[in-house]
Design an enzyme around this catalytic site. Structure first.
Site, PDB file in Angstrom:
ATOM      1  N   SER A  66      24.972  28.089 -27.354  1.00  0.00           N
ATOM      2  CA  SER A  66      24.245  28.676 -28.485  1.00  0.00           C
ATOM      3  C   SER A  66      24.298  30.196 -28.476  1.00  0.00           C
ATOM      4  O   SER A  66      24.303  30.817 -27.414  1.00  0.00           O
ATOM      5  CB  SER A  66      22.783  28.226 -28.410  1.00  0.00           C
ATOM      6  OG  SER A  66      21.963  29.006 -29.245  1.00  0.00           O
ATOM      7  N   GLU A 101      21.902  31.944 -29.066  1.00  0.00           N
ATOM      8  CA  GLU A 101      20.637  32.400 -28.474  1.00  0.00           C
ATOM      9  C   GLU A 101      20.838  32.849 -27.020  1.00  0.00           C
ATOM     10  O   GLU A 101      19.982  33.522 -26.455  1.00  0.00           O
ATOM     11  CB  GLU A 101      19.580  31.289 -28.531  1.00  0.00           C
ATOM     12  CG  GLU A 101      19.014  31.037 -29.923  1.00  0.00           C
ATOM     13  CD  GLU A 101      18.029  32.107 -30.389  1.00  0.00           C
ATOM     14  OE1 GLU A 101      17.366  32.717 -29.543  1.00  0.00           O
ATOM     15  OE2 GLU A 101      17.923  32.322 -31.612  1.00  0.00           O
ATOM     16  N   TYR A 105      14.533  28.506 -24.172  1.00  0.00           N
ATOM     17  CA  TYR A 105      15.663  27.773 -24.759  1.00  0.00           C
ATOM     18  C   TYR A 105      16.985  28.482 -24.450  1.00  0.00           C
ATOM     19  O   TYR A 105      17.952  27.878 -23.987  1.00  0.00           O
ATOM     20  CB  TYR A 105      15.467  27.644 -26.278  1.00  0.00           C
ATOM     21  CG  TYR A 105      16.674  27.103 -27.007  1.00  0.00           C
ATOM     22  CD1 TYR A 105      17.010  25.757 -26.931  1.00  0.00           C
ATOM     23  CD2 TYR A 105      17.492  27.942 -27.781  1.00  0.00           C
ATOM     24  CE1 TYR A 105      18.120  25.252 -27.595  1.00  0.00           C
ATOM     25  CE2 TYR A 105      18.601  27.446 -28.445  1.00  0.00           C
ATOM     26  CZ  TYR A 105      18.913  26.103 -28.352  1.00  0.00           C
ATOM     27  OH  TYR A 105      20.007  25.611 -29.015  1.00  0.00           O
TER      28      TYR A 105
END
Length: 324
Positions: free
Chosen positions: A123, A125, A147
């Site tokens: 991801s 992120e 996360y």
């Protein structure tokens, strides 16, 4: 006939990937967790063509059993606790699923079926507080949420198994990708759904956090093609998948309201930064997908505007049905 096992098949990406693989003649298996309420809404139109198998990323033996039963050529690990905000409330569970869950699946493949090709959903992120712009495969990770941290672990354990056990294991570092199948807790879908409801007189305002946050938004249907292409290569590698364009939440809101003919959008938006603020914010993500362009011959087909229109049309239709 090729066989594929998808974890997270009931999610946005899982449903688009299952459709794509079916169109290519695959036998598709989906790993689903045993829960008291089953949400198969996103795959109900293809459910007759896929086989669902019970298993859980928290349970090693169920993964090994699933691999033994299905003997897949390709394994796509899309399952995760994928909502960033929830990862602050449930950091340990997020780590169990999103980090250690990857290791359990890799271990299961290594011991049961080491020839299976493996895809890990990494991801954007992971970049978090970005150290260079745009972000590419070699950009340093600086995650800003449990996360993001868990995804970094999942990413590196995939690299580790690839290099240690000569397994075909690769990661796609996907930037934000949306669709009409996006969950309502995500800001893009929250906006498209609220705009449809405001247009139909079912809602008066929408409450949002940081309107200035910028993201690289693409269409999930385009991105699953890149995922599939990664496993068709001779050599396993990691790829950034992105549009290379940057848009603010404010732009998303403006275009969404424009789609339904509302131009004074400010009247309908209530800014509540405190309520929606993360403990550590990620402000600016934009991906450089030139490696994917060059090696996979992949590029996004859907523009930012087309994506928003697609989501608004779908939400208008859904909300109109609810009025009958």
């Amino acid at each position: 006939m090729k066989k594929a096992l998808i974890t997270g098949i009931t999610g946005q990406d899982g449903s688009y990937l299952a459709e794509l693989l079916l169109s290519k003649g695959y036998k598709v298996y989906g790993l689903t967790r045993r829960t008291s309420t089953v949400n198969n809404e996103r795959i109900k139109h293809i459910q007759e063509n896929i086989e669902l198998i019970q298993g859980d990323l928290l349970d090693q033996s169920s993964l090994s059993q699933a691999l033994l039963d299905t003997q897949p050529d390709e394994v796509y690990n899309l399952a995760a606790q994928s909502f960033v905000k929830t990862s602050w409330n449930q950091p340990v569970l997020t780590g169990e699923f999103t980090a250690l869950g990857v290791t359990r699946m890799l271990e299961a493949i290594r011991s049961v079926n080491s020839q299976a090709k493996f895809y890990q959903a990494s991801s954007s992120e992971m970049f978090g507080k970005v150290t260079e712009t745009p972000q590419k495969e070699t950009t340093r990770f600086y995650p800003r949420s449990p996360y993001g941290v868990a995804k970094v672990y999942g990413h590196y354990i995939t690299v580790n198994y690839r290099e240690s056990y000569t397994m075909f294991a690769c990661s796609g570092i996907l930037f934000n990708h949306e669709s009409p199948r996006r969950g309502l807790e995500f800001v893009t879908r929250k906006i498209s759904n609220a705009v449809a409801r405001i247009k139909l007189g079912k809602q008066k305002t929408i409450e949002l956090g940081n309107l200035e946050a910028k993201r690289d938004w693409g269409f999930a249907g385009d991105y699953v093609e890149a995922i599939w292409l990664m496993l068709q290569q001779d050599k396993a590698d990691d790829y950034v998948i992105a549009t290379g364009e940057n848009h603010s939440v404010k732009e998303f809101v403006e275009l969404a309201f424009e789609c339904v003919g509302i131009h004074d959008w400010e009247k309908y938006v209530v800014a509540n930064k405190e309520e929606h603020l993360r403990p550590a914010e990620v402000d600016y993500l934009i991906g450089d997908a030139s490696k994917a362009r060059k090696i996979l011959d992949w590029k996004p087909k859907t523009s930012f505007k087309q994506l928003i229109e697609m989501m608004i049309v779908a939400d208008l239709e859904m909300e109109k049905k609810g009025m009958d």
